[in-house]
Motif scaffolding. Structure first.
Motif, PDB file in Angstrom:
ATOM      1  N   UNK A   7       0.845  -1.194   0.000  1.00  0.00           N
ATOM      2  CA  UNK A   7       0.000   0.000   0.000  1.00  0.00           C
ATOM      3  C   UNK A   7       0.880   1.244   0.000  1.00  0.00           C
ATOM      4  N   UNK A   8       0.307   2.326  -0.479  1.00  0.00           N
ATOM      5  CA  UNK A   8       0.994   3.611  -0.431  1.00  0.00           C
ATOM      6  C   UNK A   8       0.591   4.313   0.856  1.00  0.00           C
ATOM      7  N   UNK A   9       1.587   4.754   1.631  1.00  0.00           N
ATOM      8  CA  UNK A   9       1.326   5.454   2.886  1.00  0.00           C
ATOM      9  C   UNK A   9       0.950   6.901   2.553  1.00  0.00           C
ATOM     10  N   UNK A  10      -0.089   7.441   3.192  1.00  0.00           N
ATOM     11  CA  UNK A  10      -0.572   8.785   2.843  1.00  0.00           C
ATOM     12  C   UNK A  10       0.491   9.885   2.897  1.00  0.00           C
ATOM     13  N   UNK A  11       1.336   9.866   3.930  1.00  0.00           N
ATOM     14  CA  UNK A  11       2.411  10.864   4.040  1.00  0.00           C
ATOM     15  C   UNK A  11       3.733  10.132   4.212  1.00  0.00           C
ATOM     16  N   UNK A  12       4.743  10.610   3.502  1.00  0.00           N
ATOM     17  CA  UNK A  12       6.047   9.961   3.481  1.00  0.00           C
ATOM     18  C   UNK A  12       6.711   9.997   4.861  1.00  0.00           C
ATOM     19  N   UNK A  13       7.466   8.961   5.159  1.00  0.00           N
ATOM     20  CA  UNK A  13       8.268   8.919   6.379  1.00  0.00           C
ATOM     21  C   UNK A  13       9.396   7.928   6.210  1.00  0.00           C
ATOM     22  N   UNK A  14      10.431   8.076   7.031  1.00  0.00           N
ATOM     23  CA  UNK A  14      11.559   7.157   6.998  1.00  0.00           C
ATOM     24  C   UNK A  14      11.528   6.186   8.172  1.00  0.00           C
TER      25      UNK A  14
END
Length: 193
Positions: A7-14
């Motif tokens: 899935x694509x996460x709504x907001x990017x993070x590391x």
């Protein structure tokens, strides 16, 4: 091949994801919002999103962060009752397993050239925060249920991106912190050296 779901996460993070039973938690963030996401670990379905908006003391002007770090580089943690996250703004957020906010507080914006990346550790009702930046470096123990400061230990080190590690030594649990030029150990419950 062999991928159960993606899935694509709504907001990017590391940050890296963490698992508890059938729930997967991960953080993401940008200039608009810093969030915790909960996914069904078996199906990849997004169950809820908890944002860190309206935390008292949160900076009106966001800190500069590197593209390699972003606003959500630190991994979340859980004690099986609550999920905890920290962001590059200095905001710490605690939510229950349904995404309801339990508490939120700001530790002061970190003066860090790349942004904050030290992950949180929870131990026996204490949320341990390695908060090393150029203005002041410290180890902070917050009450897991309320976010109140239980104790705080200042450290003579520069900015770092290490994550605390726990180990049992004899009858006590110690928390180890790595920051140039020292490795330091503290009692994880009292903060004593």
């Amino acid at each position: 091949t062999n991928i159960a779901w993606k899935v694509k996460i709504p907001r990017h993070g590391f940050s890296s994801p963490i698992l508890w039973d059938d729930k997967l938690f991960i953080t993401g963030g940008d200039k608009e919002s810093r969030d915790i996401y909960c996914y069904d670990a078996g199906a990849g379905t997004l169950l809820w999103t908890a944002d860190s908006a309206n935390i008292l003391g949160s900076p009106a002007e966001l800190p500069e962060v590197s593209e390699d770090t972003g606003f959500a580089a630190a991994c979340p943690t859980t004690d099986g009752q609550r999920v905890y996250a920290i962001y590059a703004t200095g905001d710490v957020l605690a939510v229950d397993f349904s995404g309801k906010r339990i508490w939120g507080r700001n530790l002061g914006p970190p003066n860090n050239p790349y942004g904050h990346a030290s992950s949180l550790v929870v131990h026996r009702g204490r949320l341990l925060v390695q908060y090393d930046h150029f203005d002041e470096s410290r180890l902070i123990a917050l009450a897991a249920t309320t976010g109140e400061t239980l104790w705080e230990k200042k450290r003579e080190v520069g900015a770092s991106w290490g994550t605390p590690a726990l180990a049992t030594v004899g009858k006590r649990t110690e928390v180890y912190l790595n920051a140039e030029p020292f490795v330091m150990a503290f009692d994880a419950e009292t903060g004593n050296k």
